[in-house]
Structures are given as structure tokens and as C-alpha cells.
Design a protein around this motif. Structure first.
Motif, mmCIF file in Angstrom:
data_model
loop_
_atom_site.group_PDB
_atom_site.id
_atom_site.type_symbol
_atom_site.label_atom_id
_atom_site.label_comp_id
_atom_site.label_asym_id
_atom_site.label_seq_id
_atom_site.Cartn_x
_atom_site.Cartn_y
_atom_site.Cartn_z
ATOM 1 N N GLY A 106 18.588 -10.064 2.543
ATOM 2 C CA GLY A 106 19.563 -9.090 3.035
ATOM 3 C C GLY A 106 19.330 -7.694 2.478
ATOM 4 O O GLY A 106 19.806 -6.696 3.023
ATOM 5 N N LYS A 107 18.562 -7.623 1.378
ATOM 6 C CA LYS A 107 18.251 -6.306 0.804
ATOM 7 C C LYS A 107 17.276 -5.511 1.699
ATOM 8 O O LYS A 107 17.102 -4.327 1.504
ATOM 9 C CB LYS A 107 17.588 -6.481 -0.570
ATOM 10 N N LEU A 108 16.616 -6.214 2.608
ATOM 11 C CA LEU A 108 15.591 -5.577 3.449
ATOM 12 C C LEU A 108 16.270 -5.090 4.720
ATOM 13 O O LEU A 108 16.594 -5.868 5.602
ATOM 14 C CB LEU A 108 14.467 -6.568 3.756
ATOM 15 N N LYS A 109 16.525 -3.796 4.779
ATOM 16 C CA LYS A 109 17.398 -3.269 5.833
ATOM 17 C C LYS A 109 16.677 -2.347 6.805
ATOM 18 O O LYS A 109 17.223 -2.004 7.852
ATOM 19 C CB LYS A 109 18.542 -2.481 5.186
ATOM 20 N N ALA A 110 15.477 -1.854 6.413
ATOM 21 C CA ALA A 110 14.867 -0.803 7.236
ATOM 22 C C ALA A 110 13.351 -0.937 7.167
ATOM 23 O O ALA A 110 12.725 -0.445 6.240
ATOM 24 C CB ALA A 110 15.308 0.570 6.727
ATOM 25 N N PHE A 111 12.813 -1.632 8.172
ATOM 26 C CA PHE A 111 11.353 -1.836 8.153
ATOM 27 C C PHE A 111 10.810 -1.750 9.567
ATOM 28 O O PHE A 111 11.578 -1.781 10.535
ATOM 29 C CB PHE A 111 11.010 -3.191 7.522
ATOM 30 N N LYS A 112 9.489 -1.636 9.656
ATOM 31 C CA LYS A 112 8.864 -1.526 10.967
ATOM 32 C C LYS A 112 7.394 -1.910 10.850
ATOM 33 O O LYS A 112 6.748 -1.589 9.860
ATOM 34 C CB LYS A 112 8.972 -0.079 11.467
ATOM 35 N N ILE A 113 6.927 -2.637 11.856
ATOM 36 C CA ILE A 113 5.491 -2.907 11.921
ATOM 37 C C ILE A 113 4.823 -1.667 12.504
ATOM 38 O O ILE A 113 5.273 -1.130 13.517
ATOM 39 C CB ILE A 113 5.210 -4.156 12.781
ATOM 40 N N THR A 114 3.782 -1.199 11.835
ATOM 41 C CA THR A 114 3.199 0.089 12.264
ATOM 42 C C THR A 114 1.885 -0.070 13.015
ATOM 43 O O THR A 114 1.581 0.727 13.888
ATOM 44 C CB THR A 114 2.992 1.016 11.051
ATOM 45 N N ILE A 121 0.875 -1.177 0.000
ATOM 46 C CA ILE A 121 0.000 0.000 0.000
ATOM 47 C C ILE A 121 0.911 1.226 0.000
ATOM 48 O O ILE A 121 2.142 1.080 -0.012
ATOM 49 C CB ILE A 121 -0.937 0.020 1.237
ATOM 50 N N GLN A 122 0.313 2.394 0.046
ATOM 51 C CA GLN A 122 1.125 3.603 0.048
ATOM 52 C C GLN A 122 2.096 3.574 1.224
ATOM 53 O O GLN A 122 1.677 3.410 2.366
ATOM 54 C CB GLN A 122 0.203 4.813 0.154
ATOM 55 N N ASP A 123 3.382 3.705 0.936
ATOM 56 C CA ASP A 123 4.450 3.752 1.954
ATOM 57 C C ASP A 123 4.658 2.440 2.706
ATOM 58 O O ASP A 123 5.440 2.428 3.664
ATOM 59 C CB ASP A 123 4.191 4.850 3.007
ATOM 60 N N GLY A 124 3.951 1.382 2.344
ATOM 61 C CA GLY A 124 4.161 0.170 3.137
ATOM 62 C C GLY A 124 3.426 -1.039 2.588
ATOM 63 O O GLY A 124 3.262 -1.189 1.369
ATOM 64 N N PHE A 125 2.951 -1.859 3.474
ATOM 65 C CA PHE A 125 2.320 -3.122 3.092
ATOM 66 C C PHE A 125 1.499 -3.613 4.265
ATOM 67 O O PHE A 125 1.588 -3.078 5.375
ATOM 68 C CB PHE A 125 3.414 -4.162 2.771
ATOM 69 N N TYR A 126 0.674 -4.624 4.005
ATOM 70 C CA TYR A 126 0.085 -5.362 5.124
ATOM 71 C C TYR A 126 0.026 -6.822 4.742
ATOM 72 O O TYR A 126 0.242 -7.207 3.592
ATOM 73 C CB TYR A 126 -1.290 -4.808 5.524
ATOM 74 N N GLY A 185 2.843 -2.704 7.934
ATOM 75 C CA GLY A 185 4.240 -2.340 8.130
ATOM 76 C C GLY A 185 4.708 -1.381 7.070
ATOM 77 O O GLY A 185 3.995 -1.096 6.101
ATOM 78 N N THR A 186 5.901 -0.860 7.310
ATOM 79 C CA THR A 186 6.495 0.019 6.298
ATOM 80 C C THR A 186 7.920 -0.459 6.068
ATOM 81 O O THR A 186 8.494 -1.163 6.907
ATOM 82 C CB THR A 186 6.464 1.486 6.755
#
Lengths: 644, 644
Positions: free
Chosen positions: B189-197, B98-103, B218-219
Motif C-alpha cells: 500500500g506504500k506504493l502509490k505512484a508508479f509507471k512502466i516507462t 536505477i536512477q529515478d526508477g528500476f527495471y 519503470g519509475t
């Protein structure tokens, strides 16, 4: 001699022979000749009625509202008499009085021609001059039906069959007879000043499924001068008709594509409206009103709670169904929305009064036949406000509103108006909330407010709203008919229904009082009234176009444009006529557009750097420098607005 | 060696061995390491895809919109992987971006607790650090169904059963597998910066009749600093949320009693709105717009003729049935009303352009779930105008509108915005009127208008309206998402449908062009945007309350009242705090109300007949005479309005 006692309306009483006619009593007492009927124990009766027992009696003079009604009703009979004597076979149906006159509906295949109408008027004159005695008689219903059936009067038969009285009363003059409750004038000679005003088609019983009848309208007055004055006013009213002027001045239009009763404000009308709106909003804000802006619709439930749904549903638009069984409806009034805002916060006695105001658009379901220009519409925007206050603040708030109304009326150029204090009918517990203590208090608050402002007023029992008394401010239209434009209305009812509260000094929750008030009415109605009152010649401050610059030739256009820009930048609503037309033509156009000033610019004005203003009425002012003219305009506006 | 030719987006081409992987080509060409996917002949693919034939190829970098989408989609997989490894028995369903992230929606009986969420985030970190290879494989549909059935993944089975592809593609990372079209990052390893929102409940397939799933939002960002900045902006956006500030500042409310999506403008909000309305109306009038005022509803037939009924019915309110089969409906747009006004008179080429403007209230049927504050509503008032002009006037009119937009944006304090020229997709003859000559001309007029004003713009093929191209003015919200607030739209279609005409020089009847334009959008949307853009700190000229007078003690109230009256009479929106509270408390309240200036008055101010202004930000100005302060305020407003 057996006698009965008659108590007159001045309190005096007189004994007369039982069975005397009322006109005998009049003659005995030398009552003025303008009496044409009487009220016996409150009921209107003919002067020929016999007095058979003790009674109260009131004279009905020919120029009182009730007397005029008798006069016009008798003239309707006179007309029917004339029509049937001229056009045998024409059937009579009904012939009631209406404002300023009467009509009669006839069953006849073809409409009356202008020549026939002239003949009818002539015959009416003849019958009046013949001074036929008008007599009342009673007849058993069955006999009356039989008689009218023999006469071929099917409609009368049908009417009598539909009424419950038996016997029925009939009125006879010469060889003509009609079913009628009366009363009537004693003889046709009393009918001295009448005129047929128009003809139209009308359905029997107002139902378009029935056959078409021929309706003739007329008017009738006690004297020829009164008739003449009325006809002059009617002509004047036609010239001032806001529908006619509204079109000529490009103020508004109605479009079948959009829908009847939904006026479209054209640029000049929308400008006038926005001048009105900003004017009243700015004044109200300066007086501590808080303007809000609320949606023009709401859930139907809101109007169930307010009571509008039960009492006013027929005048509301149909609801619209949304998802989840939600129903929305266009609002018939703005009060519930303001109540919701009041309820949004907890209020202390310290914060009251709260004056919520809005240019609130509301919707009324009117039948298309009832619609008219800006004055009877299906959507309207009210200069509305609701004041939530403590009981002890009512008087001060009412005084504040009356003073605001006075200020606005002065600015609008309304010089003659009067105050009506509309009270309950204390005996009527159905149409007025049953709570005498509340009414007494509320009515007294309003009386005191009127006294504080020091204006005279008339009390009108029975004219209050269901839930409280009100002050109505009445203005006359061109024909002298009185209209309510502004109101101040007390309401103890909606605060109860919506459980409104404030916290009082003693920490207790109490109900505030609501005052509904309208000052400049709806934008639609006030605009219609302003157009007709001023015949389109709006005061300078209110005119959508205040100034029109016209040049003698195109030679002066450069200078004219400078003048235009200067006036525009100074905030004046000004137009420049750049067309290459003759000066006289351009001035005439400005005049027809009822623009307060034409500013004429010729070579001499260019040379002297002046302008030559010409008033709407035709008066030419001496040429003067533009700044002097602007000062003059300013002081004219200040004078109109009472600021001079 | 058999080779194939790969044409790159810069036009260069290269020959490589058939069957090479895309990442091999990237390595060969030393393409920047920020590449995470590619577009092969226009379709997004993994970097591991083999190149089997001549093709075109475009790199997808991690910070492009498409790259971010891949990144977020892969992070959704990472999250599902973490969840299933931590909570065996939890079923996966769908997990879009989704915009800026995912679910991702999971089937699990109980909601995830904060502790569980923390564990999931930790597991995601671990799986990312493990740098698991992400691989794509294809499998016959039947086999995939069989596999997921064995795994107990009923929802995946149901999803696969519903799709038509066969074989289907699957993505595997470590021991975890999911059905997916891809593409994905080459390794976790490409996924370096994420957060559950956040977490929420959601129904399977969005249908409330189905079972409830657990949705985790998350984003994900290319770098830790980018994630940090995003989270900072989210916090900032929450603070600026117009729904929150609108309530705190007393600007508007929504009431369940009135209905969802129908905002009620409270006194301060209504004042702000009326400042906006008068501001734009006055400017438009000075620019030759003619404001009109038209009803908010019309006969349904009007919208049948305009085409709205066919194309837009689902977004319209339900019609209301009146007498005689008449149906009225609240309008979804204002254009047909203005067209009716245009058609009311015969027009000559000399009278054009005609610019009809209105603060036009319109109604949209929005589902209650979609409604939000002032930004998504069921009734809205648009700063609308329709310019009826000759084709050769299009450019000048468009330039006029763009310059008006520039002026308004400057006054509103909008510094960053950009122009989008929305064009047709020339290949699409269904969603765009099929008339190439018309489009070419119209698009060229707008290009020239943009060139004349001298502003850069982006062309956006396929973004035009059905009936013509438009210029959209785009602003970023706090999160950097672009919104269209103003538009200039050409329309050759409605003039045709309504047979609009003017008489040209040659005496022939011709069709005018219509320009639909909105400058300050709807009052609702612009107010929401202004609140968020300024975080409630409106420019001085726009603030509903500009000044608040606070005294040190009650001793200074007399002088304070004089100051208050003087400021009010000079037209400033000022409040006087008369309460007997501590100075600090009163100042803090003024600050929280975001009033531009508190005016502090103590004994020394009374003695020196000065005022001590304090800016909203906290800056104290040296005490000064009131007149000096008023001059200062005037020049501040002049500066804001670009008049200095």
C-alpha cells in the motif's frame, strides 16, 4: 666532306663535318663563353663529345640550373682529386650534387680537421689554376673493376659491380680518375669560385649498419661575386633560421619527452598562431566559407575509399585497433571528412558552391631524421577548404581564391611571388588520370581564372596532381629557393569515388567538382616562413607582443601602469617591464625580443602626460600624447593590411 | 522488562523493550508517516526488524535518496509479482533500482506487447491497493535452492548458487516470493505512484552469448504529483535532448564512416564552438593565463612517468609503434604536456604563479555502447589550465578560478548551481595519497578560498582525487540530476613525480603546487549542456545565428540587403532569407531554427527606413530605425553578460 645537320634550340640548323666536337661548333657559331656543356638529343653531354649524326643540340650555360649542376659535379671531382692527392689511402665513394652545391663521401678512419680542410681548399685552387683538361673515356666494366681494385678503391669496385652499364664511362683530370656518367666542364680552369662548407659523418649507402664515411660538403658558383653573395645569404639564412629565432623569441620548442616532429607552441608562439587562425577564419567567414570542426581521426575504411590508404599508406600513422575489429587512424588529409559532411545532406544546384573550411590537423609519418623545426613535422594544422561547385562555377571560385591569396600575402608583407599553373604530362597516362577531355577542360578553367585576375604565370607540365591540375603560388625563401605555400587544385576524382551528387535544374543527379585549396598553408609551415621572411620582425598587426612599456626609473611606474591598462583595454598586445633595471638594458631586451615599439616613460613624459615611442629599428619618435600614438598605431596596421 | 538503548541520529537516545520492532519505536516516538525504512548501526533494514541490542538508529524517509531506493526496489518486486501472476511460466531473474526508477529482467520467449504492459500496470495497481504485507524471512541456502527449483525458477537457482551467504533472505508478499537482501516497504500500500516507462531486450548477465531476456523499466515516486512532475520533466528532457536538437539545429552529426563517438561539428555548431572558445580564451588571457598549443599525442613513456599509464591505461587509445621502438599514444589528459613546458625553463618564485592554458584535445577509449551524442565521446577538447604556484598562492588562485566560474556561468545563463568541496576519506590510505599533513593543509586552503568568495558549499568526504582535494561546481540537468561541469583541483603529486622546481627567496629549489582547473568543461560537454539547459534557445550573444532578415515580398530585397550588410559589418551574425516564400513560412522557419530575432521588412519598413523585429518567443517589437535596434541588441548582450 661528309656532314651532319645540327638543329639548335632556336630552330635554326647548321651543317658541320661529321665527327666535329661540340666545342668546335660553339666556336664556329661564336657562342657565348659561358657554355659548359650541351644537350644532345636531350641528353646532357660534354662539350668534347663528337657529333656523329644528325641531331638536335641545346647549349647548357654555366648559370642555368643544368649548367650549375655540371659545375658543381666537376667541383666535387676537383675536391676528391685534391683529397686523394693530399691524403693517399683515402678511398672515394660517391659525390653527387645537391641544392646549391655538392658533397663527396670518403673512406678514411678519422674526420678531416679544419686545418686539413683548409689544405684541401688550397689544393683545389691549385688544381683549378693548373687548368687540367677533363676527359671522358669508356672502358669495359670488367677492366674498370680490375683497375679500381688495383688502386685499392674497394667502394668504387662495389659501385661498378652494382651497375648494369658495360662499358662504363670514366673521367680523368691529370693523374686522377673517377667513375662518372658526366658531363663535366672541359677543364678545371672553369672552376673559379668554390668553398668547402661543412663536414659530417655519413654511413656507406646511408645504412647505419655499414661503416662510417667522412662527408665533405661544398658549394660552387660561376663567379667569385656569385659565391660571395651566396655565402652572405647563407649567413643571413642562419640568422633568420626559424629554429634559432623560434627559440630566442620563445615561440616554440621540441621536447624529446613528447616526441620528435611534434612542436609545442609556447605562449608567444601560440598567440601568434591564434592571431593567424582568427585572421584567416574571419576573412573566410566573410567570404562565405563555412568553417567546420571534424575529428582528427577516422576509420581506416574511409581512407581505403578515398584512395589514400593505397597511395599514401607509408606516410600515414599506424592504425589503432578498437573493439569489434574497428580500426581508427589519424588522418593524413582532411578532404574525406569534408566529403562526409557534404554527403550528409541532399544538395540542389541552387545551394552550390558550398565552401567547407577548417583549421584541420593532419598527421604524417616522417622518419625522425627528416624532421626539422616547424617546417617538417609529424602533426600539422592546415588552413584547409574544399569547395563543392558546379563545373561552370570553377573559374569564379578559382578567381576568388587567388584574390584571397593576394590579400593575405599583402597583409603578411610578401611582395614577391609568382604563379605556377601545374598541368598534366599529356603523354603520361599512369601518373595522371587518363581522361583528356577532363584535363583539357580543367586546365582551361584555371588558365581563364589566372587571365581574369590578370597575373602572369608559368605553365609547368607534369606538375599537376594525379587527379587534376592546380595553381601553385610560389615564394622564394632567403636563399632564393622557391616554395609552394598556397594551392588551388581541381579534383574530379574524389567526387567520383565518393559518388557525390547534386540535383541539377533538370532534376538529374550530377557530380559536383571539388576544389582543394590552401591559402596560408599549415600553421607550422607559415609560421616558419613568416619568421624567416621577416627575420622575426613581424609586422605590427601580427607581432605577438606589439608594445613594451619601459620606465626610466620606478618613479614612473604608476603612470606606466595607466598607459598599460589603456593600451590593453584598447586591444593592443602590450607588456609592462616593471623590473628595476637600467633603461638601456630594458630597451635592449625589447629590441632583442623584436617587439615593434618600446614605449619609454620618464619624468618628462609623466609631467606632459605623453609617451616616447621607440621603433624596433632604433628610431625615436617625438614624445606624444597616448591617444595620438594609438592613432598612429592604428594607421600603421591599416597600412600593413592595405586598408589605409 | 529487559530493555535496550537506541541512539537516534539527532543524538538523543531512548530505552525500549528488547525485541521491539522498529515500527513500534516509530509509533512510540510519533515519527512522521513518511518513514519507510531505517538504518540500524548504519545498515538499511525493514521497519519490521526487531531491535535486540543497544544500537544506533536513523530513519529513512520516503523522499530521501535511500528511501526512494527502497520504494523503487519494492515497486520492482510489485511488478515482478504482477508479471508472474499474469503470465505463469515467466521466470524472474534480477530487478535492481536505477536512477529515478528500476527495471526487472524476465525470461519469456516473446517481448511484452503494449497491451500486456497496460495489464501489468493495472495488476500492479490492484496489488498495491490490496496492501499486502511485505515480510522478510531467512532460509538455509540449500532449502531456498530447492524451493526455487520446484517453482521452475532456474535463474534464481543459479543466482543463489553464486552467492556466499547462508542463510539467504527472502521477501514475501501475498503468494509471491523473491530472493532479496531488502529492505522493503512494510506493505504494498506504500506504493502509490508508479509507471512502466519502457521495454527492451537484455542478455542474461549482460553477456551477448547468453539468452535474451525481456527487460521492463519503470519509475516510482512517493506521491502522484511527484510522479506526474517527473514524467513532465522526462518529456521536457526529450524535447531538449541535445542529440535531437543538435540534429534539428544543424549543430553536429555522427558518421559511421568516420567512427562512433567522434562528433563532427557542422557549420552552425562549429560557429557556436568557436564563439565559446574565443570567449573563454580572451577572458583567460586578460586574467593572466598564457595559452599554449601542444600536440595531441606523446611518447608512451610520458604517461608512464605521470602515472596515467598505470592507472588509466584501459581508458587510453592503443599506442602506435614508430621507428626505433618509439611508441606514441593519443593523450588521455593534457597535464603532462603543460608540465613539460613548465620544466623547459628555470623558474624563480618571482615568476609564479604561471597559468598555462589550452583548448586541449584529449582521447578516451570508450566502448561504443557507452557513447552518446556530445556528452559521451572518444575525443574531446577541454578548456584546460594548470596553475603552477607557491603554496601561499593557492588560496588566491582558487578564489580567482571560482570568480571566473561565476562570471562564465552568469554569461551562460546558469542561475542555479552549488559548490562541493570534495575531500579525502581520512581512513582510506589506498585511494588517497597517504600524507595527512598535506591533505589537512590543502583542504584548508580550499575551505578558505570558498569562505573568501563567500559562497555556501557542501563537504563531500571521499570524493577527492587520489592526489588532492578539489572544488566541484555542480549543476542540475533537466531531470534534476547533478553534474560536475567545473573543477578546481589541488595536486601535490605530479610536481613530485616530475620533480618540478622553482628557486625560492632563500635560493633553495622547492616544489611548486599544481592546480588543475576546468571552467567551461569540454567543448562537447558544455555544448550538450547549453543546448539542453536553454532548450536550444541560446542567449543572444551565444547564438550561432543571431538575426534572420525576412521580407514580405521580393520587393523589399534591396533594402533588406542593405540592412543585412550593415548588421554584418557591425559584427552581428545575420542571415538573409532571399527565397520567394510566404512571410509566415519564413518566420516559422526562423522560429524553428531558434534564432533570437527575425527582422521583418515590408513596404512600410522600406518607406520609413525601419525594421520590425520579432523575438524568438513571438513578441513583435514596434518598427524602429536600424540603429535603434542595434543599440537594443547591444544592451541585450550587455545585460546577458552582466555588463549592463
Amino acid at each position: 666532306m661528309e656532314s651532319v645537320r645540327v638543329t639548335l634550340s632556336d630552330g635554326k640548323s647548321v651543317e658541320i663535318r661529321r665527327g666535329s666536337r661540340i666545342y668546335e661548333l660553339a666556336s664556329l657559331l661564336s657562342v657565348d663563353g659561358g657554355i659548359i656543356a650541351a644537350k644532345l638529343n636531350g641528353s646532357p653531354v660534354d662539350l668534347s663529345r663528337a657529333i656523329d649524326e644528325d641531331c638536335s643540340l641545346e647549349w647548357v650555360s654555366i648559370d642555368s640550373p643544368e649548367g650549375l649542376d655540371v659545375l658543381r659535379h666537376s667541383t666535387a671531382h676537383l675536391m676528391a682529386h685534391a683529397v686523394q692527392s693530399l691524403f693517399p689511402g683515402t678511398q672515394v665513394t660517391i659525390g653527387p650534387t645537391i641544392q646549391d652545391g655538392f658533397y663527396y663521401d670518403f673512406k678514411r678512419e678519422t674526420p678531416f680537421t679544419p686545418e686539413e680542410i683548409a689544405k684541401i681548399e688550397q689544393r683545389m685552387e691549385d688544381l683549378a689554376r693548373a687548368n687540367l683538361k677533363v676527359t671522358r673515356e669508356e672502358m669495359p666494366k670488367a677492366q674498370a673493376i680490375e683497375m679500381f681494385r688495383r688502386m685499392g678503391e674497394d667502394y668504387k669496385v662495389s659501385i661498378i659491380e652494382g651497375i648494369t652499364e658495360d662499358p662504363v664511362s670514366l673521367y680523368r683530370q691529370g693523374d686522377w680518375i673517377d667513375l662518372c656518367r658526366g658531363p663535366h666542364v672541359p677543364s678545371t680552369g672553369k672552376l673559379k669560385a668554390f668553398k668547402i662548407t661543412s663536414v659530417a659523418g655519413a654511413y656507406w649507402r646511408g645504412d647505419e649498419k655499414n661503416e662510417m664515411l667522412q662527408r665533405i660538403y661544398g658549394t660552387s658558383w660561376p663567379t667569385k661575386p656569385a659565391l660571395k653573395e651566396y655565402l652572405r645569404l647563407v649567413e643571413e639564412a642562419k640568422k633568420r633560421d626559424h629554429r634559432k629565432l623560434g627559440q630566442e623569441l620563445g615561440l616554440f620548442m621540441i621536447s624529446d619527452a613528447i616526441g620528435p616532429g611534434l612542436p609545442i607552441w609556447l605562449p608567444k608562439g601560440a598567440l601568434l598562431r591564434s592571431i593567424l587562425e582568427r585572421y584567416i577564419v574571419d576573412i573566410e567567414r566573410s567570404l562565405g566559407y563555412q568553417h567546420v570542426n571534424t575529428p582528427q581521426l577516422a576509420r581506416v575504411d574511409l581512407y581505403k575509399r578515398s584512395g589514400h590508404w593505397d597511395h599514401f599508406k607509408d606516410n600515414m600513422y599506424p592504425p589503432m585497433a578498437f573493439e569489434n575489429k574497428e580500426e581508427l587512424v589519424l588522418r593524413p588529409m582532411n578532404c574525406p571528412h569534408h566529403i562526409i559532411i557534404y554527403k550528409h545532406e541532399l544538395h540542389s544546384y541552387r545551394n552550390l558552391p558550398i565552401r567547407l573550411a577548417e583549421l584541420g590537423t593532419m598527421y604524417r609519418y616522417e622518419r625522425s631524421g627528416a624532421l626539422s623545426g616547424l617546417s617538417r613535422v609529424r602533426a600539422m594544422t592546415l588552413n584547409d577548404a574544399h569547395i563543392f561547385c558546379l563545373p561552370e562555377q570553377i573559374q569564379a571560385e578559382a578567381v576568388g581564391v587567388i584574390r584571397l591569396i593576394q590579400r593575405v600575402y599583402r597583409d603578411f608583407g610578401f611582395k614577391e611571388y609568382w604563379y605556377r599553373l601545374s598541368l598534366r604530362n599529356p603523354k603520361d597516362k599512369i601518373n595522371f588520370v587518363d581522361n583528356d577531355a577532363m584535363w583539357d577542360t580543367a586546365e582551361e578553367y584555371l588558365r581563364q581564372a589566372l587571365a581574369e585576375v590578370g597575373v602572369p604565370y608559368k605553365e609547368a607540365p607534369g606538375e599537376a596532381a594525379y587527379y587534376g591540375p592546380k595553381i601553385d603560388v610560389q615564394l622564394n625563401d632567403v636563399l632564393g629557393h622557391s616554395e609552394t605555400l598556397s594551392t588551388v587544385q581541381l579534383d574530379f576524382y574524389l567526387p567520383e569515388r565518393f559518388e557525390l551528387e547534386y540535383v541539377d535544374k533538370d532534376g538529374q543527379y550530377k557530380r559536383p567538382v571539388m576544389i582543394h585549396r590552401g591559402v596560408i598553408s599549415t600553421m607550422e609551415r607559415m609560421t616558419a616562413f613568416l619568421i624567416e621572411h621577416h627575420a622575426g620582425n613581424f609586422p605590427l598587426w601580427l607581432a605577438p607582443v606589439q608594445l613594451k612599456i619601459v620606465t626610466v626609473t620606478e618613479q614612473q611606474l604608476d603612470y606606466a601602469r595607466e598607459v598599460f591598462t589603456e593600451l590593453k583595454d584598447a586591444g593592443w598586445r602590450v607588456e609592462l617591464d616593471e623590473r628595476n633595471e637600467k633603461l638601456g638594458y630594458k630597451i635592449r631586451e625589447a629590441q632583442l625580443a623584436k617587439i615593434p615599439y618600446a614605449i619609454v616613460i620618464g619624468d618628462s613624459e609623466v609631467q606632459a602626460q605623453t609617451v616616447a615611442p621607440r621603433r624596433r629599428g632604433g628610431e625615436n619618435l617625438a614624445p606624444m600624447p597616448l591617444n595620438d600614438f594609438i592613432e598612429r598605431l592604428k594607421s600603421e596596421v591599416a597600412q600593413e593590411r592595405g586598408e589605409a
